[in-house]
Enzyme design. Structure first.
Site, PDB file in Angstrom:
ATOM      1  N   PRO A  46       5.723  -1.992   8.995  1.00  0.00           N
ATOM      2  CA  PRO A  46       4.892  -2.182  10.178  1.00  0.00           C
ATOM      3  C   PRO A  46       3.399  -1.960   9.929  1.00  0.00           C
ATOM      4  CG  PRO A  46       6.036  -0.087  10.319  1.00  0.00           C
ATOM      5  CD  PRO A  46       6.555  -0.791   9.085  1.00  0.00           C
ATOM      6  N   CYS A  47       3.032  -1.340   8.849  1.00  0.00           N
ATOM      7  CA  CYS A  47       1.614  -1.037   8.603  1.00  0.00           C
ATOM      8  C   CYS A  47       0.782  -2.302   8.438  1.00  0.00           C
ATOM      9  CB  CYS A  47       1.468  -0.164   7.369  1.00  0.00           C
ATOM     10  SG  CYS A  47       2.301   1.425   7.533  1.00  0.00           S
ATOM     11  N   HIS A  48       1.256  -3.245   7.615  1.00  0.00           N
ATOM     12  CA  HIS A  48       0.482  -4.450   7.351  1.00  0.00           C
ATOM     13  C   HIS A  48       1.302  -5.722   7.479  1.00  0.00           C
ATOM     14  CE1 HIS A  48      -1.719  -1.185   5.299  1.00  0.00           C
ATOM     15  NE2 HIS A  48      -2.725  -1.743   5.922  1.00  0.00           N
ATOM     16  N   GLY A  49       2.548  -5.598   7.929  1.00  0.00           N
ATOM     17  CA  GLY A  49       3.346  -6.772   8.247  1.00  0.00           C
ATOM     18  C   GLY A  49       4.115  -7.402   7.101  1.00  0.00           C
ATOM     19  N   LEU A  62       0.807  -1.224   0.000  1.00  0.00           N
ATOM     20  CA  LEU A  62       0.000   0.000   0.000  1.00  0.00           C
ATOM     21  C   LEU A  62       0.838   1.271   0.000  1.00  0.00           C
ATOM     22  CD1 LEU A  62      -2.911  -0.957   2.423  1.00  0.00           C
ATOM     23  CD2 LEU A  62      -2.992  -0.738  -0.052  1.00  0.00           C
TER      24      LEU A  62
END
Length: 173
Positions: free
Chosen positions: A136-139, A119
């Site tokens: 870190p936002c979605h791994g 993203l």
């Protein structure tokens, strides 16, 4: 008998037609020129098209972030252990298979665009289980070669066009 008025000599009328046409062509070109020149890129855009980075002071294991075309670019001076781990990874384990050699022609240096392919977040360097990049936002987890290993990201980190300009400089763009 009908008299003929056709002559082979140019007349004043011929000269006026040619002169009027020439002035019209020059006027049209002068009117169109500003519209065409405004389509050229701005000087600041051309300046951002490529950057030269001094990589001589980057220590092994260190990742430096520079800005190119408004995007973060990670320049990683990889350690021998990182290179060995990246090259030993079987391609069958990778969601987007790519060899380390194709991603880092000069094995000491990995240069990637620092934007997660999921993203558009910016990953953190030297993080995650593969000591590469972690978003870190979605791994999403990338290895030391910028290849996707885990998470929702569909592809590897992008590689910008670059070339080495000597031992201590790299030109991106």
């Amino acid at each position: 008998m009908v008299a003929s008025t056709i002559t082979d000599e140019p007349t004043r009328r011929d000269f006026l037609f040619i002169a009027t046409g020439a002035v019209g062509v020059v006027g049209a070109a002068a009117a169109v020129w500003p519209f065409l020149s405004q389509m050229s890129p701005d000087a600041t855009t051309l300046a951002a098209a490529s950057i030269e980075v001094d990589i001589g002071n980057i220590a092994p294991g260190q990742i430096v972030t520079v800005k190119w075309r408004g995007k973060p670019v990670f320049i990683s001076h990889r350690t021998p252990a990182e290179i060995e781990a990246a090259r030993a990874t079987p391609l069958s384990e990778l969601p987007d298979p790519a060899t380390d050699e194709s991603r880092a022609p000069n094995p000491e240096w990995l240069i990637v665009v620092g934007i997660c392919t999921h993203l558009g977040c910016v990953p953190i360097g030297n993080e995650g289980p593969y000591n590469g990049y972690f978003c870190p936002c979605h791994g999403s987890v990338y290895d030391a070669s910028g290849r996707i290993r885990q998470g929702p990201a569909p592809s590897n980190l992008a590689i910008p066009p670059y070339k080495f300009a000597g031992d201590a400089k790299v030109t991106i763009g």
